[in-house]
Design an enzyme around this catalytic site. Structure first.
Site, PDB file in Angstrom:
ATOM      1  N   ILE A  17       0.826  -1.205   0.000  1.00 32.02           N
ATOM      2  CA  ILE A  17       0.000   0.000   0.000  1.00 32.02           C
ATOM      3  C   ILE A  17       0.858   1.252   0.000  1.00 32.02           C
ATOM      4  CG2 ILE A  17      -1.645   1.338   1.380  1.00 32.02           C
ATOM      5  CD1 ILE A  17      -2.851  -1.347   2.291  1.00 32.02           C
ATOM      6  N   ASP A  60      14.895   1.977  10.670  1.00 35.64           N
ATOM      7  CA  ASP A  60      13.815   1.405  11.472  1.00 35.64           C
ATOM      8  C   ASP A  60      12.921   2.537  11.970  1.00 35.64           C
ATOM      9  OD1 ASP A  60      12.234   0.293  13.569  1.00 35.64           O
ATOM     10  OD2 ASP A  60      13.754  -1.236  13.944  1.00 35.64           O
ATOM     11  N   ASN A  87       2.157   4.780   7.131  1.00 45.95           N
ATOM     12  CA  ASN A  87       1.767   3.487   6.587  1.00 45.95           C
ATOM     13  C   ASN A  87       2.573   2.324   7.164  1.00 45.95           C
ATOM     14  OD1 ASN A  87       0.610   1.603   4.369  1.00 45.95           O
ATOM     15  ND2 ASN A  87       2.824   1.509   4.048  1.00 45.95           N
ATOM     16  N   TYR A 151      -1.661  -6.869  16.843  1.00 47.50           N
ATOM     17  CA  TYR A 151      -1.818  -6.020  15.653  1.00 47.50           C
ATOM     18  C   TYR A 151      -3.139  -5.262  15.702  1.00 47.50           C
ATOM     19  CZ  TYR A 151      -2.732  -4.837  10.752  1.00 47.50           C
ATOM     20  OH  TYR A 151      -3.044  -4.177   9.581  1.00 47.50           O
ATOM     21  N   LYS A 155      -3.880  -1.135  15.917  1.00 51.81           N
ATOM     22  CA  LYS A 155      -4.649  -0.387  14.922  1.00 51.81           C
ATOM     23  C   LYS A 155      -5.832   0.328  15.577  1.00 51.81           C
ATOM     24  CE  LYS A 155      -2.166  -1.132  11.295  1.00 51.81           C
ATOM     25  NZ  LYS A 155      -1.463  -0.007  10.648  1.00 51.81           N
ATOM     26  N   THR A 187      -1.452  -7.400  -1.242  1.00 52.51           N
ATOM     27  CA  THR A 187      -0.088  -6.884  -1.308  1.00 52.51           C
ATOM     28  C   THR A 187       0.898  -8.029  -1.512  1.00 52.51           C
ATOM     29  OG1 THR A 187       0.237  -7.095   1.072  1.00 52.51           O
ATOM     30  CG2 THR A 187      -0.699  -5.015   0.279  1.00 52.51           C
TER      31      THR A 187
END
Length: 263
Positions: A17, A60, A87, A151, A155, A187
């Site tokens: 993305i 990083d 992103n 994760y 988010k 992706t």
């Protein structure tokens, strides 16, 4: 050109993305600061979109110096900064049983804390140009899959960050902060992840309607197309908003009559 003469940082832009957004930004007239961990992939993207249109920084995102380095590179290369696209993210499986403190903290640092620190560093420059921030979240922010615990929480955190800063930064500095929550996107890394899970080379073809009502999942370029509106002046004063880009509703979704085969 909807982004003519804009200067935009896009983190995690060597693949997927982020790469698609960076390419589309350049097509719309912007100059871009590319970022990622893979120097070879970064150079490939740079060659593809033209060294006159972009610069690449390899570091990083959690490094203490990364936010300052990205902002300084935008200024030294192109003289200003108009927007930041957060992103870069770590997509990694975990659940209640295998998520320890160090792992949880790492995911939060990459996916939520680092975007905040980049916004903080970029704010003086964004203020000069009444610029904006676009955070790339995930539909998993709403609750997430059982095997994407850390994760999903990260988010959710960045979604709250978007709402908070979208209000406060607009009021005080005239800087917009908005977010896209993509659904399932094809992706390069998603393709490889599914292959590691034992699926075939063509796993994304002929997906069941419960997962992909249209018969396919989203392309990175389709997310990038939506990003342009939020990065451009067309967005006007709209701030603090989160838009979900998926082919089915997250609430009130129609399940098939026989859902016993869903896994």
């Amino acid at each position: 050109m909807r982004l003519l003469d804009k200067v935009i940082i896009v983190t995690g832009s060597t693949t997927g993305i982020g790469k698609a957004i960076a390419k589309r930004c350049v097509e719309e007239g912007a100059k871009v600061v590319l970022h990622g961990l893979e120097a070879d992939l970064g150079q490939e993207v740079l060659e593809e979109i033209g060294k006159e249109n972009a610069v690449f920084h390899c570091e990083d995102i959690t490094s203490e110096t990364c936010p300052e380095n990205l902002v300084n590179l935008a200024i030294s290369a192109f003289g200003k900064l108009d927007a930041v696209v957060n992103n870069a993210a770590l997509v990694i499986a975990s659940d209640i049983h295998n998520t320890d403190r160090a792992f949880f903290q790492k995911v939060l640092d990459i996916n939520a804390v680092s975007p905040f620190l980049l916004i903080q560093e970029a704010l003086p420059e964004l203020t000069k140009n009444r610029g904006n921030v676009l955070n790339i979240g995930s539909v998993n922010a709403w609750s997430g899959e059982p095997n994407l615990l850390a994760y999903s929480v990260s988010k959710g955190a960045i979604m709250t960050l978007t709402g908070n800063l979208g209000d406060s930064l607009m009021r005080e500095y005239g800087v917009r902060v908005n977010q896209i929550n993509p659904g399932w996107v094809l992706t390069e890394r998603e393709t490889e992840r599914k292959k590691l899970h034992g699926l075939s080379e063509t796993w994304y073809e002929g997906l069941p309607a419960i997962f992909a009502p249209s018969g396919r999942i989203l392309k990175p370029e389709e997310i990038a197309a939506a990003a342009i509106y939020w990065l451009s002046d067309e967005c006007g004063p709209v701030s603090g908003q989160v838009v979900t880009l998926e082919q089915h509703p997250m609430i009130g979704r129609n399940l098939p009559k026989d859902s016993s085969t869903i896994k």
